[in-house]
Design a protein around this motif. Structure first.
Motif, short mmCIF file in Angstrom:
data_model
loop_
_atom_site.label_atom_id
_atom_site.label_comp_id
_atom_site.label_asym_id
_atom_site.label_seq_id
_atom_site.Cartn_x
_atom_site.Cartn_y
_atom_site.Cartn_z
N ASP A 299 56.18 71.28 -2.53
CA ASP A 299 55.29 71.25 -3.70
C ASP A 299 55.66 70.08 -4.60
OD1 ASP A 299 53.33 71.87 -5.45
OD2 ASP A 299 54.19 73.76 -6.18
N SER B 75 57.68 70.81 -8.26
CA SER B 75 57.36 72.10 -8.87
C SER B 75 58.49 73.09 -8.55
CB SER B 75 56.03 72.61 -8.35
OG SER B 75 55.86 73.97 -8.68
N SER B 76 58.72 74.02 -9.46
CA SER B 76 59.77 75.01 -9.24
C SER B 76 59.27 76.24 -8.47
CB SER B 76 60.36 75.47 -10.59
OG SER B 76 59.34 76.05 -11.40
N CYS C 49 54.18 66.57 -6.80
CA CYS C 49 53.00 65.98 -7.41
C CYS C 49 53.23 64.49 -7.59
CB CYS C 49 52.71 66.62 -8.77
SG CYS C 49 53.99 66.30 -10.01
#
Length: 334
Positions: A327, A56-57, A329
């Motif tokens: 972060d 995630s950014s 996934c």
């Protein structure tokens, strides 16, 4: 130093001629630590994260940089452009080529001229050694030029038994009363002659044998990256380039002396010795070059959602290594 780090380090080539030059070099390497701006660190971090499909950014957008540390790390590389030579017997069908064995003594491997390519360009060349050519009967066909056909075992034809008559009316596989015909077919491999052209001498019956000289121009390279205190693994630093501080090219280089990082000087001593000893028997060294690069490393500490994290920006390419990216996934490719 007005001429910059490269000029200072090139003075190292005049080993032992000036202790003042070595003192200037030591001062420069000890005090000069390249650094990057926060914007450049963020940009490199964003590029790295965008290349990861499962990252995630959010840490890039929301993370707050709390500290940036710069480190000095050196890469030493020794390249040896060498010319190994070897000889081997070779043969080809005899079709009237000149035969010169015994006319005069054959030259040794290092007495034969070979034009090398430009330095540090790999290349191969095969040269027939003069005064080594002689003719002999082909060892495979014993000078006949032909060998028995392997398909028909030299018979010229192939035979098959065909079921022609079923006397009892039962299925063929259950009938014990049947007649067969022995049918002969001409062998397609040898056209019925029973023999095929010898592949070794191509039907000539004779071979010319000679010695080939194999000349290979190749590069042997060893690289050493000095361990620093940043915590980034050395293997990562081998993937990038740095700022060239010193480059020395000669027929035979001398080990680097007086470099402020002792491990670099020790690696130089070891590599130079190993390259020269290992290639002394079968090769000649045409050129050597050694390079020292300063690899910039920036350790970036940042906070995201109240927890501290770290990533590294390193090399001229501004590569990034993120430690425990916060972060991620779990994604899969369908």
């Amino acid at each position: 130093v007005s001429n910059g780090p490269t000029a200072v380090l090139f003075n190292l080539a005049a080993r032992g001629k000036s202790t003042r030059r070595l003192h200037v070099l030591n001062c420069f390497c000890t005090n000069y630590i390249p650094s990057i701006s926060e914007d450049r660190a963020r940009q490199a971090f964003a590029t790295y994260v965008s290349s990861k499909c499962c990252y995630s950014s959010a840490p890039v957008r929301e993370g707050v940089i709390t500290n940036m540390e710069s480190f000095n790390t050196y890469s030493y590389r020794l390249e040896t452009f060498m010319e190994p030579r070897s000889t081997e017997w070779s043969q080809e069908p005899y079709t009237g080529q000149p035969v010169d064995a015994g006319v005069q003594p054959a030259p040794g491997p290092w007495q034969i001229a070979a034009q090398p390519p430009a330095f540090f360009q790999e290349h191969k060349q095969t040269i027939k050694v003069p005064y080594t050519s002689s003719v002999k009967n082909c060892h495979l066909c014993l000078g006949k030029g032909r060998n028995p056909c392997t398909t028909c075992a030299g018979a010229g034809n192939r035979k098959w038994h065909l079921y022609c008559v079923n006397l009892c009316g039962a299925r063929i596989q259950n009938c014990h009363l049947f007649l067969t015909c022995l049918v002969s077919f001409s062998c397609s491999s040898c056209s019925g002659s029973g023999s095929c052209q010898c592949d070794t001498c191509r039907g000539k019956g004779k071979l010319i044998v000679f010695i080939n000289l194999n000349v290979k121009w190749s590069i042997e390279k060893d690289e050493f990256v000095a361990q620093d205190s940043s915590g980034l693994r050395v293997e990562k630093l081998e993937e990038v380039s740095g700022k060239e501080l010193f480059k020395d090219a000669q027929n035979m280089v001398y080990p680097v002396r007086g470099f402020p990082d002792v491990s670099v000087a020790q690696a130089s001593e070891r590599f130079v010795r190993d390259h020269q000893v290992k290639n002394a028997q079968t090769s000649r060294i045409l050129q050597q070059r050694q390079t020292i690069e300063l690899i910039p490393i920036t350790k970036v500490n940042y906070m995201w959602e109240g927890k501290p994290y770290v990533y590294y920006v390193y090399g001229n390419e501004f590569k990034v290594k993120a430690v425990d990216y916060p972060d991620q996934c779990c994604c899969s490719v369908m």
